[in-house]
Structure formats: structure tokens, C-alpha cells
Design a protein around this motif. Sequence first.
Motif, PDB file in Angstrom:
ATOM      1  N   ARG A   1       0.816  -1.218   0.000  1.00  0.00           N
ATOM      2  CA  ARG A   1       0.000   0.000   0.000  1.00  0.00           C
ATOM      3  C   ARG A   1       0.853   1.273   0.000  1.00  0.00           C
ATOM      4  N   ILE A   2       2.182   1.108   0.090  1.00  0.00           N
ATOM      5  CA  ILE A   2       3.105   2.242   0.179  1.00  0.00           C
ATOM      6  C   ILE A   2       3.865   2.382  -1.134  1.00  0.00           C
ATOM      7  N   ASP A   3       3.918   3.601  -1.670  1.00  0.00           N
ATOM      8  CA  ASP A   3       4.653   3.880  -2.906  1.00  0.00           C
ATOM      9  C   ASP A   3       6.121   4.132  -2.554  1.00  0.00           C
ATOM     10  N   ALA A   4       6.983   3.186  -2.905  1.00  0.00           N
ATOM     11  CA  ALA A   4       8.408   3.292  -2.560  1.00  0.00           C
ATOM     12  C   ALA A   4       9.138   4.332  -3.403  1.00  0.00           C
ATOM     13  N   GLY A   5       8.478   4.863  -4.434  1.00  0.00           N
ATOM     14  CA  GLY A   5       9.145   5.782  -5.346  1.00  0.00           C
ATOM     15  C   GLY A   5       9.060   7.248  -4.973  1.00  0.00           C
ATOM     16  N   ILE A   6       8.207   7.614  -4.031  1.00  0.00           N
ATOM     17  CA  ILE A   6       8.077   9.040  -3.691  1.00  0.00           C
ATOM     18  C   ILE A   6       9.089   9.434  -2.610  1.00  0.00           C
ATOM     19  N   LYS A   7       9.431  10.717  -2.567  1.00  0.00           N
ATOM     20  CA  LYS A   7      10.363  11.203  -1.549  1.00  0.00           C
ATOM     21  C   LYS A   7       9.774  11.003  -0.163  1.00  0.00           C
TER      22      LYS A   7
ATOM     23  N   PRO B   1      -0.381   7.125  -1.449  1.00  0.00           N
ATOM     24  CA  PRO B   1      -0.267   5.663  -1.401  1.00  0.00           C
ATOM     25  C   PRO B   1      -0.344   5.052  -2.792  1.00  0.00           C
ATOM     26  N   THR B   2      -0.143   3.760  -2.852  1.00  0.00           N
ATOM     27  CA  THR B   2      -0.421   3.037  -4.097  1.00  0.00           C
ATOM     28  C   THR B   2      -1.942   2.885  -4.228  1.00  0.00           C
ATOM     29  N   ALA B   3      -2.369   2.300  -5.330  1.00  0.00           N
ATOM     30  CA  ALA B   3      -3.811   2.142  -5.589  1.00  0.00           C
ATOM     31  C   ALA B   3      -4.508   1.323  -4.503  1.00  0.00           C
ATOM     32  N   SER B   4      -3.769   0.436  -3.844  1.00  0.00           N
ATOM     33  CA  SER B   4      -4.402  -0.401  -2.815  1.00  0.00           C
ATOM     34  C   SER B   4      -4.393   0.256  -1.429  1.00  0.00           C
ATOM     35  N   GLY B   5      -3.741   1.405  -1.319  1.00  0.00           N
ATOM     36  CA  GLY B   5      -3.673   2.099  -0.032  1.00  0.00           C
ATOM     37  C   GLY B   5      -4.756   3.155   0.109  1.00  0.00           C
TER      38      GLY B   5
ATOM     39  N   ASP C   1      14.687  -3.802   8.538  1.00  0.00           N
ATOM     40  CA  ASP C   1      13.915  -2.649   8.095  1.00  0.00           C
ATOM     41  C   ASP C   1      12.588  -3.083   7.483  1.00  0.00           C
ATOM     42  N   ASN C   2      11.564  -2.297   7.795  1.00  0.00           N
ATOM     43  CA  ASN C   2      10.213  -2.646   7.380  1.00  0.00           C
ATOM     44  C   ASN C   2       9.329  -1.405   7.402  1.00  0.00           C
ATOM     45  N   TYR C   3       8.555  -1.197   6.357  1.00  0.00           N
ATOM     46  CA  TYR C   3       7.581  -0.107   6.271  1.00  0.00           C
ATOM     47  C   TYR C   3       6.196  -0.741   6.187  1.00  0.00           C
ATOM     48  N   GLN C   4       5.376  -0.475   7.172  1.00  0.00           N
ATOM     49  CA  GLN C   4       4.083  -1.151   7.272  1.00  0.00           C
ATOM     50  C   GLN C   4       2.970  -0.140   7.523  1.00  0.00           C
ATOM     51  N   VAL C   5       1.850  -0.293   6.835  1.00  0.00           N
ATOM     52  CA  VAL C   5       0.663   0.516   7.141  1.00  0.00           C
ATOM     53  C   VAL C   5       0.020  -0.067   8.394  1.00  0.00           C
ATOM     54  N   ILE C   6      -0.157   0.764   9.422  1.00  0.00           N
ATOM     55  CA  ILE C   6      -0.754   0.257  10.672  1.00  0.00           C
ATOM     56  C   ILE C   6      -2.154   0.808  10.941  1.00  0.00           C
ATOM     57  N   ALA C   7      -2.580   1.807  10.145  1.00  0.00           N
ATOM     58  CA  ALA C   7      -3.947   2.336  10.288  1.00  0.00           C
ATOM     59  C   ALA C   7      -4.319   3.069   9.009  1.00  0.00           C
TER      60      ALA C   7
END
Length: 197
Positions: A119-125, A150-154, A167-173
Motif C-alpha cells: 500500500r506504500i509507494d516506494a518511489g516518492i520522496k 499511497p499506491t492504488a491499494s492504499g 527494516d520494514n515499512y508497514q501501514v498500521i492504520a
Amino acid sequence: MDIVDHYLAGVLKALPPEPLAELALASGASAAQLASLRLTYPLCPDSLLRLLGKYNGTYYQEYAGGTVLVYMLGSDVFEYPYYLSSVEQILEDGQANQRSIADIYGHYLEDDPGIVDVRIDAGIKQGQRLCFSHCMNNGGSSRLYIDFTPTASGAVGQVVRFLHDPDNYQVIAGSFDAYLQMLIDNDYAFLIDENFE
């Protein structure tokens, strides 16, 4: 009672006496400070602005009565309590973080796609996300962001938790309000006694 008042009532009830006394030294951000935050992050949630309007940061934040260093927030990682960043700290974080997750990790993202929630776009600043909180380890171990691209699913406004090693990037809410509700529902578990010893 709105979500911010509800949340803060629980924090004030859960905090031990010493940090509670320290938090009493804090005051809210000015209307001009909040306007500058809204200017940089037009989609900044009203509930975060209301929270900052009551306490303009609890991370080595200077107030007239002294310095405030008090845990105010949590995440899905219960052993890490978090500070609330001030308006100034949020804006500084945004300016300083001009690389994207993809820039930082390069080919490791292909090797380990689990680093980043889909759900996270890794390409944005990184600075396009509003970093509102650093954890107890001076932000090196974990930070919290509000993600407006976000990405389309976020979901726009989703709350992202960065955790270091591994390292981990997670949507929590799905939103800042839902994030505060999650902490309320978890009975402010980040304020457990051992975090203050």
C-alpha cells in the motif's frame, strides 16, 4: 468528546506522575505554526492539528517552563513508545528526507519485497510523508508517518510505521483518527511501566 480529547484523557490517566508533571509544562502550537504545517501538507488531518494545538511536541521540546521529553504515542510495536514531534520538527524532517525508499534500498527491494507494504509507494520522496513521531530510541529504530500518496491499494492519509533492523515499512492504520482509536483500543499499551524505569 472528539477523538483527540478522548485520546488525551486516556494518556493523562495512564502516564506516571513524573512525566505527567513534565507534560504540564507543554503548550500548543500557535495558529501561525499550524497554518505553516497545513501549507506544507495540505491534507494534514484535522485531528493531528488539534493534537499539536494542545501540545506542540514532546521530543526534547523547549517550553517556557522547561524541556519536555514525554512519550505520547505508540504503534503496533508495543515495546516502543513514541514522542510527538513539534510543528518545527515535522517541517525539518520533511525538508531533510528527500530520498525515496527505493533510493535508500535500491536492489534490496527486489530481493526482499516484504520490506515495503504494497500500500506504500516506494518511489516518492520520504519528505512527502508527514513524519509526526520518533520512537524512544531517538527515531533511529522506528518512526511514524502520515502518507498522502499511497499506491492504488492504499488509502490517502494512512499511517505508516518504519521499523529498523530488519527494516520494514508497514501501514498500521487507514487514517490518523483510526490510528488514535487503535491506541485507545489497546489500552495505551505503550505506556507500560517498564518503559519508565
